[in-house]
Design an enzyme around this catalytic site. Structure first.
Site, PDB file in Angstrom:
ATOM      1  N   LYS B  99       0.882  -1.171   0.000  1.00 46.52           N
ATOM      2  CA  LYS B  99       0.000   0.000   0.000  1.00 46.52           C
ATOM      3  C   LYS B  99       0.913   1.212   0.000  1.00 46.52           C
ATOM      4  O   LYS B  99       1.560   1.525   1.004  1.00 46.52           O
ATOM      5  CB  LYS B  99      -0.917   0.005   1.226  1.00 46.52           C
ATOM      6  CG  LYS B  99      -1.743   1.274   1.338  1.00 46.52           C
ATOM      7  CD  LYS B  99      -2.634   1.298   2.574  1.00 46.52           C
ATOM      8  CE  LYS B  99      -3.085   2.735   2.846  1.00 46.52           C
ATOM      9  NZ  LYS B  99      -3.956   2.835   4.024  1.00 46.52           N
ATOM     10  N   GLY B 188     -10.793   7.840   5.589  1.00 48.51           N
ATOM     11  CA  GLY B 188     -11.761   8.896   5.826  1.00 48.51           C
ATOM     12  C   GLY B 188     -13.150   8.425   6.198  1.00 48.51           C
ATOM     13  O   GLY B 188     -14.021   9.238   6.487  1.00 48.51           O
TER      14      GLY B 188
END
Lengths: 65, 262
Positions: B99, B188
């Protein structure tokens, strides 16, 4: 010879990265290493010679997002 | 689904910020996640008073889960840092998956998309399977695919902000533009309805951490997110209605009795 491991200064006799890690108590640990900002694979540690002032990074698995 | 690996769960879970390893383990189980994100940090040797062995016990814990791990380059602010970290992660976790985070702004943790594309290209050429943490910018996404990324992970909102999907239009455009690239909303999300909304847009999966880890009851929240991801995916497959401006009676009016006076 003085090296820096994760920013801490250490005086070591070891000539190679593998020997330095051994003397500083990392034997058998699950770690990854870099010297002066460059990745050094585990297999390359015995052949990686250290010089005075080298900066070694030792990292281990940690929680992450 | 991701680089040839088929997964049944569409929820990827982070492993940081849980109250305890036991709660983390139960939350992972409750989420049904088959992929967990991990990271790497400095560790001291036993010659330094035995301090800093946390990584070794975490490694044993991760192995005991038997899940696939997705290591990150969290906290890296330069291409060089991110690339070196990726190499260390590949060796430590024995996976080509990474990632990729190249952070451009300390307050919003917004990706440095220029550095991200550069690092992605270097890593993809070196055999890494890159999961880039990016914005919803279409052109950046194009560059990432061109650089070799076969998964894209646009943010919903800044990491840990719990704001949900800040730019639904942008995320929709991305989905429409890349019908065949696995897309994951990463970062988020705050509540399960955010995850459901991402899945209803046709996203392939969501990746979250703080929303579960810092909930009052992380295990229950993990379960709630799992249900939301499943519901959102089912809704997408069922082809939802488009919103319209005017009402449309759901009850047919044909045959209605005429009862009003003249």
């Amino acid at each position: 010879m003085r090296i820096f491991l994760n920013d801490d200064a250490h005086d070591v006799d070891a000539a190679t990265l593998a020997a330095a890690l051994e003397s500083l108590g990392f034997a058998g640990r699950k770690i990854a290493t870099a010297v002066n900002g460059r990745f050094v694979a585990a297999a390359a540690r015995p052949a990686t010679r250290l010089a005075d002032g080298d900066r070694i990074e030792v990292v281990a698995p940690m929680q992450g997002g | 689904m991701f680089y040839g690996v088929d997964l049944s769960s569409r929820l990827l879970l982070g492993t940081a910020r849980y109250p305890s390893p036991a709660v983390l383990e139960r939350a992972i189980k409750a989420s049904g996640a088959e992929v967990v994100t991990v990271s790497l940090r400095r560790e001291g040797g036993s010659a330094q008073g035995g301090a800093g062995r946390a990584g070794q016990s975490f490694w044993q814990f991760i192995q005991s889960l038997g899940l696939r791990v997705l290591p990150n380059t969290a906290g890296c602010h330069s291409v060089k840092e991110a690339v070196t970290t990726a190499h260390m992660a590949r060796e430590l976790f024995d996976t080509p998956w990474i990632k990729l985070e190249v952070i451009g702004d300390a307050d919003t943790l917004q990706p440095d998309v220029f550095g991200l594309v550069e690092a992605a290209r270097i890593l993809a050429q070196d055999g890494f399977e890159v999961f880039p943490y990016t914005t919803e910018d279409l052109v950046v996404a194009d560059r990432l695919v061109e650089a070799g990324c076969r998964v894209l992970m646009p943010w919903g909102a800044p990491i840990g902000s719990a704001r949900g999907l800040n730019n639904v239009y942008g995320l929709k455009s991305l989905r429409a533009h890349f019908p065949d690239i696995p897309l994951v909303v990463d970062a988020g999300l705050g509540v399960p309805s955010h995850a459901a909304a991402a899945m209803e847009l046709g996203y392939d999966a969501v990746l979250l951490n703080t929303a579960v880890a810092e909930a009052g009851d992380p295990v229950e929240m993990a379960r709630a997110f799992a249900l939301a991801v499943e519901a959102g995916r089912a809704a997408h497959r069922a082809q939802p209605l488009e919103p319209r401006d005017m009402a449309q009676p759901s009850t047919p009016v044909i045959g209605k009795a005429v009862l009003g006076g003249i």
